[in-house]
Structure formats: structure tokens, C-alpha cells
Scaffold this motif. Structure first.
Motif, short mmCIF file in Angstrom:
data_model
loop_
_atom_site.label_atom_id
_atom_site.label_comp_id
_atom_site.label_asym_id
_atom_site.label_seq_id
_atom_site.Cartn_x
_atom_site.Cartn_y
_atom_site.Cartn_z
N GLN A 209 0.84 -1.00 0.39
CA GLN A 209 -0.31 0.02 0.12
C GLN A 209 0.98 0.89 -0.13
O GLN A 209 0.26 2.13 -0.58
CB GLN A 209 -0.95 0.72 1.01
N LEU A 210 1.95 1.68 1.30
CA LEU A 210 2.80 2.83 0.64
C LEU A 210 3.67 2.08 -0.47
O LEU A 210 3.58 3.44 -0.97
CB LEU A 210 3.51 2.53 2.13
N GLN A 211 3.65 1.64 -1.09
CA GLN A 211 5.02 1.62 -2.40
C GLN A 211 3.79 2.66 -3.47
O GLN A 211 4.06 2.82 -4.63
CB GLN A 211 4.54 0.09 -3.11
N VAL A 212 2.35 2.22 -3.70
CA VAL A 212 1.25 2.29 -4.15
C VAL A 212 0.76 3.52 -3.92
O VAL A 212 1.26 4.92 -5.05
CB VAL A 212 0.04 1.84 -3.83
N ALA A 213 0.95 4.16 -2.58
CA ALA A 213 1.02 5.59 -2.42
C ALA A 213 2.24 6.37 -3.05
O ALA A 213 2.01 7.55 -3.48
CB ALA A 213 0.43 6.15 -0.60
N ARG A 214 3.41 5.84 -2.47
CA ARG A 214 4.67 6.61 -3.28
C ARG A 214 4.49 6.36 -4.57
O ARG A 214 4.85 8.03 -4.76
CB ARG A 214 5.94 5.81 -3.12
N GLU A 215 3.99 5.92 -5.12
CA GLU A 215 3.74 6.20 -6.46
C GLU A 215 2.89 7.04 -7.19
O GLU A 215 2.67 7.99 -8.22
CB GLU A 215 3.25 5.04 -7.20
N LYS A 216 1.99 6.95 -6.15
CA LYS A 216 0.83 7.62 -6.98
C LYS A 216 1.36 9.44 -6.12
O LYS A 216 0.67 10.61 -7.44
CB LYS A 216 -0.57 7.55 -5.93
N LEU A 217 2.19 9.62 -5.07
CA LEU A 217 2.67 10.81 -5.08
C LEU A 217 3.77 11.22 -6.30
O LEU A 217 3.74 12.54 -6.59
CB LEU A 217 2.87 11.02 -4.10
N GLU A 218 4.34 9.95 -6.65
CA GLU A 218 5.40 10.74 -7.60
C GLU A 218 4.47 11.23 -9.60
O GLU A 218 5.01 12.17 -9.49
CB GLU A 218 6.30 9.43 -7.76
N VAL A 219 3.41 10.55 -9.37
CA VAL A 219 2.51 10.96 -10.76
C VAL A 219 2.46 12.59 -10.35
O VAL A 219 1.99 13.19 -11.13
CB VAL A 219 1.82 9.94 -11.09
N LYS A 230 1.38 14.99 -21.81
CA LYS A 230 1.05 13.75 -22.02
C LYS A 230 -0.40 13.31 -22.06
O LYS A 230 -0.67 13.62 -21.93
CB LYS A 230 1.21 13.95 -19.84
N VAL A 231 0.04 12.01 -22.48
CA VAL A 231 -1.35 11.52 -23.15
C VAL A 231 -1.58 10.30 -21.76
O VAL A 231 -0.91 9.54 -21.28
CB VAL A 231 -1.18 10.55 -24.06
N LEU A 232 -3.16 10.20 -21.21
CA LEU A 232 -3.55 9.11 -20.03
C LEU A 232 -3.85 7.81 -21.13
O LEU A 232 -3.88 7.74 -21.50
CB LEU A 232 -4.82 9.31 -19.74
N VAL A 233 -2.57 6.92 -20.47
CA VAL A 233 -2.45 5.52 -20.93
C VAL A 233 -3.40 4.79 -20.08
O VAL A 233 -4.27 3.92 -20.29
CB VAL A 233 -1.43 4.71 -20.62
N LYS A 234 -3.37 4.76 -18.65
CA LYS A 234 -4.04 3.92 -18.06
C LYS A 234 -4.92 4.51 -16.89
O LYS A 234 -3.84 5.82 -16.42
CB LYS A 234 -3.16 2.87 -17.73
N LYS A 235 -5.51 4.79 -16.76
CA LYS A 235 -6.10 5.46 -15.17
C LYS A 235 -6.08 4.80 -13.77
O LYS A 235 -5.38 3.86 -13.68
CB LYS A 235 -8.17 5.09 -15.50
N GLU A 236 -6.13 5.29 -12.69
CA GLU A 236 -5.80 5.35 -11.18
C GLU A 236 -6.56 4.19 -10.47
O GLU A 236 -7.60 4.68 -10.81
CB GLU A 236 -5.39 6.99 -10.07
N THR A 237 -6.11 3.34 -10.19
CA THR A 237 -7.12 2.44 -9.35
C THR A 237 -6.25 2.40 -7.76
O THR A 237 -5.77 3.23 -7.25
CB THR A 237 -6.95 1.04 -10.17
N LYS A 238 -7.15 1.93 -7.48
CA LYS A 238 -7.10 1.42 -6.32
C LYS A 238 -5.31 0.96 -5.78
O LYS A 238 -5.04 1.57 -4.52
CB LYS A 238 -7.80 0.82 -5.33
N ASN A 239 -5.43 0.27 -5.92
CA ASN A 239 -3.83 -0.64 -6.26
C ASN A 239 -2.92 -0.44 -7.33
O ASN A 239 -1.83 -1.29 -7.44
CB ASN A 239 -3.93 -2.43 -6.04
N ARG A 240 -3.10 0.74 -7.89
CA ARG A 240 -1.99 1.10 -8.74
C ARG A 240 -2.13 3.29 -9.41
O ARG A 240 -3.45 2.83 -9.23
CB ARG A 240 -2.24 0.45 -10.36
#
Length: 252
Positions: A209-219, A230-240
Motif C-alpha cells: 500500500q505504501l509503495q502504491v501511495a508513493r507512486e501516486k505522489l510521484e505521478v 502527456k497522454v493518459l494510458v491507464k487510469k488510477e485504481t486502488k492498487n495502481r
């Protein structure tokens, strides 16, 4: 003397509280001592809470300030938070998000280390992920007559164990009757082992969960750059986190 008084109490008559007289029945239930104690304890609890609040108000720092003093408002008796627009510029928001990312990464590393320590203390054997041991022989006859217990020099009942597999010499030197564990201690050990595995699972889920949160903050931090296309390729989900495709720019 005190023992005599205690002995007399055991034989003395128990006095019961009277009920409401019939000519006063219109006044309702007559309060007993147990009813009074409930009411008195409730009053004492409320007075204690008020005393703490008065002390806290008396010792309040008049220069104290928190951001929620200006971003919260009272609606229907409930404090609701409202974000102020235009208070922080994009650079400040980017700095706050970068600090949050570092803290999340710090917490993720801590959870990973704790999970690794648990793995070191536990013999982790998961279905479908067990280690394999391959033996090579010279001829097909040796493969047909291959005896795994004889090759490993252990008892056939211990072949399924991936750890602490005793040899025949060690088994012969042991007094098995004296080394049988206490059933109660064995049950306690199994419960402790199950709890340890549950804690390990919680640690691993928390790290993910912390890894996903870090990736979301980085994005989000990358999205603060307005010049980047930029172009959105995949939408944000609970686990990604959301996946964007950025325009390649030539560095000068």
C-alpha cells in the motif's frame, strides 16, 4: 475484635430499602441507593471533564495557531474542512508533495525491514513456491532404484521437511522419549507461529500500500509540470497509480 464484628455481620439481618408508598404512587419510582450511585457517578464524571477543559482553557497559548482554524467551519454542529484556494502556489504544493513522498518511502522501508526480519525468523513455506532439489544419476537403472531417504541419510518421515531435517546418526543419538514436547507448549507454539505469519502478511500488505501511495505522489508531482505534454494510458485504481505517456523532449 474485628473478627467478631465480621462474624456478626454474616448473621445480622439485611435491611431492604422500602418501595414507594401506595399513597405516593403518583410520584413515580422511589429512587434507591443503586440509582443514586449511577446518577452521582455520571455527575462526577461530567464535572471531572469540565474541570479538565477549564484547566486546558486557562493554560491555552494565545499565540497558538493551526491551519484548521481557518479551513474549518461549523455546519449543523459538525466541523467540516474546506480548502482555501490561492493560499499556496504550485511550487509550495510540489514541495509538500515531495516531502510526503519521502516520508511514505521512509515508512515503506521500515515495513520492508520488519517483514524481512519476520521472514528470517520464520521458515516460510508457501504452496507452489517450495524449493526443489534435483539429483543426477548416471544410468536409468540407478534412477529407477534411487532411494531418496538413503541419499539424504535421513528417516523417510522427514523427507517432506525443508528445514531441520535430522540425519540417521543424529536420530540414533537422541532420546526420543525425553525430547517429546509438552502438548500444551506445542499448542502455544503453533498459535504463536500462526500469529507471526498473520503479522507477516499484514506487513507485506502495508508495504504494498505504501509503495502504491508513493507512486501516486510521484505521478502527482510530475503532473505539476505544466510544460510537459502527456497522454493518459491507464487510469488510477486502488492498487495502481495512473500511467501517463510523456512527450520525449530533447535535452540541451
Amino acid at each position: 475484635m474485628s473478627s467478631f464484628k465480621n462474624a456478626m455481620k454474616s448473621v445480622q439481618k439485611s435491611h431492604k430499602e422500602r418501595s414507594q408508598p401506595s399513597f405516593r404512587s403518583d410520584l413515580g419510582h422511589l429512587e434507591k441507593k443503586r440509582d443514586y450511585k449511577v446518577r452521582a457517578n455520571d455527575r462526577a464524571k461530567k464535572e471531572k471533564a469540565l474541570k479538565k477543559l477549564r484547566l486546558k482553557a486557562a493554560e491555552r497559548n494565545p499565540n497558538e495557531f493551526t491551519r484548521k482554524m481557518i479551513v474549518t467551519k461549523l455546519k449543523d454542529g459538525v466541523h467540516q474542512c474546506r480548502e482555501l484556494k490561492g493560499v499556496t502556489d504550485p511550487d509550495q504544493i510540489k514541495l509538500i508533495q515531495s516531502q510526503d513522498k519521502r516520508y511514505v518511502e521512509y515508512r515503506r522501508v521500515l515495513e520492508a525491514k520488519k517483514a524481512q526480519r519476520l521472514k528470517d525468523n520464520l521458515h516460510l513455506i508457501q504452496d507452489g513456491q517450495r524449493a526443489t532439489h534435483t539429483f543426477f544419476v548416471d544410468t536409468k537403472k540407478e534412477a529407477r532404484e534411487f532411494n531418496l531417504a538413503e541419499r539424504l541419510n535421513t528417516h523417510p518421515a522427514l523427507l517432506d521437511r525443508a528445514y531441520n531435517r535430522l540425519t540417521n546418526e543424529q536420530l540414533s543419538e537422541m532420546d526420543l522419549a525425553s525430547t517429546m514436547p509438552d502438548p500444551r507448549l506445542l499448542a502455544e507454539a503453533m498459535v504463536a507461529k500462526e500469529e507471526a505469519y498473520k503479522e507477516l502478511g499484514r506487513r507485506e500488505r502495508r508495504e504494498k500500500q505504501l509503495q502504491v501511495a508513493r507512486e501516486k505522489l510521484e505521478v502527482k508531482n510530475h503532473l505539476m509540470e505544466k510544460k510537459a505534454k502527456k497522454v493518459l494510458v491507464k487510469k488510477e485504481t486502488k492498487n495502481r497509480a495512473a500511467v501517463y505517456k510523456w512527450e520525449s523532449r530533447r535535452k540541451r
